[in-house]
Design a protein around this motif. Structure first.
Motif, short mmCIF file in Angstrom:
data_model
loop_
_atom_site.label_atom_id
_atom_site.label_comp_id
_atom_site.label_asym_id
_atom_site.label_seq_id
_atom_site.Cartn_x
_atom_site.Cartn_y
_atom_site.Cartn_z
N UNK A 79 0.63 -1.12 -0.24
CA UNK A 79 -0.04 0.14 -0.15
C UNK A 79 0.87 1.10 0.02
N UNK A 80 1.34 1.63 -1.31
CA UNK A 80 2.38 2.88 -1.03
C UNK A 80 1.70 4.02 -0.80
N UNK A 81 0.53 4.45 -1.22
CA UNK A 81 -0.28 5.53 -0.57
C UNK A 81 -0.08 5.72 0.92
N UNK A 82 -0.43 4.36 1.61
CA UNK A 82 -0.30 4.47 3.32
C UNK A 82 1.02 4.71 3.81
N UNK A 83 2.06 4.19 2.95
CA UNK A 83 3.50 4.44 3.37
C UNK A 83 3.91 5.84 3.43
N UNK A 84 3.32 6.63 2.35
CA UNK A 84 3.66 8.00 2.14
C UNK A 84 2.91 8.73 3.59
N UNK A 85 1.92 8.20 4.14
CA UNK A 85 1.17 8.78 5.35
C UNK A 85 2.12 8.48 6.41
N UNK A 86 2.70 7.34 6.56
CA UNK A 86 3.57 6.95 7.72
C UNK A 86 4.89 7.79 7.56
N UNK A 87 5.34 7.90 6.39
CA UNK A 87 6.53 8.65 6.34
C UNK A 87 6.46 10.16 6.61
N UNK A 88 5.26 10.59 6.32
CA UNK A 88 5.06 12.10 6.60
C UNK A 88 4.98 12.42 8.04
N UNK A 89 4.59 11.08 8.73
CA UNK A 89 4.43 11.55 10.32
C UNK A 89 5.58 10.92 11.12
#
Length: 215
Positions: A79-89
């Motif tokens: 889930x690459x879109x979710x990884x972007x959320x995690x990396x942003x946080x």
């Protein structure tokens, strides 16, 4: 196949469950992304923390810590879109372990601060060798990225150059796929000849870059 193993000192072991709601709070997710989070992620576990106090390796300005997260998935889809959320946080470089129904894949973020510039992923159940040694955490992180690029034989090559070459490789592969599709659709012979010339040139460029990456 044999999955990659993590060999780190016990001081680096965290094994802490991370509620998905923590990411909602920190990044103000839309309802659509929240639904994707719950629909694709079963569980997030913070497995390891690589820092000066846990592994005894000096931090740098660019890499102060490296985190290892395990994501249990509800489908065999990264889930690459979710990884972007995690990396942003989380303002640290992250090595991801994806688990689904006994299968394992890995991913890592090419990251500056909170900004994810690129992602590298392994195939499912493909063994990777991770080297967690280095003179500083930045060098450790670069070794991890190299494992995904497959540039172990080019260990002395400039890291920025390797990353740029790998990005060029991916771009050329995409262009070659697109050109092949255009050639199949093209009806005019002369136009097909022109496209084939471009295709051959792209393939030559790709072979050259692959040789560069292999050292």
């Amino acid at each position: 196949m044999v999955n990659s193993e993590i060999n780190l000192p016990k001081q680096a072991y965290v094994n802490k469950f991370v509620p998905k709601s923590k990411f909602y709070e920190r990044t103000h997710l839309s309802s659509r992304l929240q639904k994707e989070f719950t629909g694709k992620i079963q569980r997030i576990t913070w497995k390891y923390k690589l820092a000066e106090e846990t592994v005894g390796i000096t931090k740098t300005e660019a890499v102060t810590e490296i985190q290892i997260f395990e994501l249990e998935l509800k489908a065999q889809e990264i889930p690459e879109r979710i990884l972007k959320v995690i990396d942003k946080a989380i303002p640290y470089q992250i090595l991801y372990k994806f688990v689904y129904n006994g299968s394992v894949a890995w991913g890592i973020t090419l990251k500056q601060g909170n900004k994810a510039e690129n992602y590298y992923f392994s195939e499912w159940d493909a063994p990777l060798h991770f080297d967690f040694t280095g003179i500083d955490l930045e060098k450790v992180y670069q070794k991890l990225v190299r494992a995904f690029i497959g540039a172990d034989s080019a260990a002395n090559r400039n890291f920025g150059e390797l990353v740029a070459n790998d990005a060029a490789r991916k771009q050329l592969e995409s262009e070659i796929i697109a050109l092949n599709r255009r050639m199949k659709r093209e009806k005019q012979f002369n136009r097909k000849v022109d496209l084939n010339k471009v295709l051959l040139a792209k393939k030559q460029q790709l072979e050259y870059i692959k040789q560069e990456l292999s050292g």
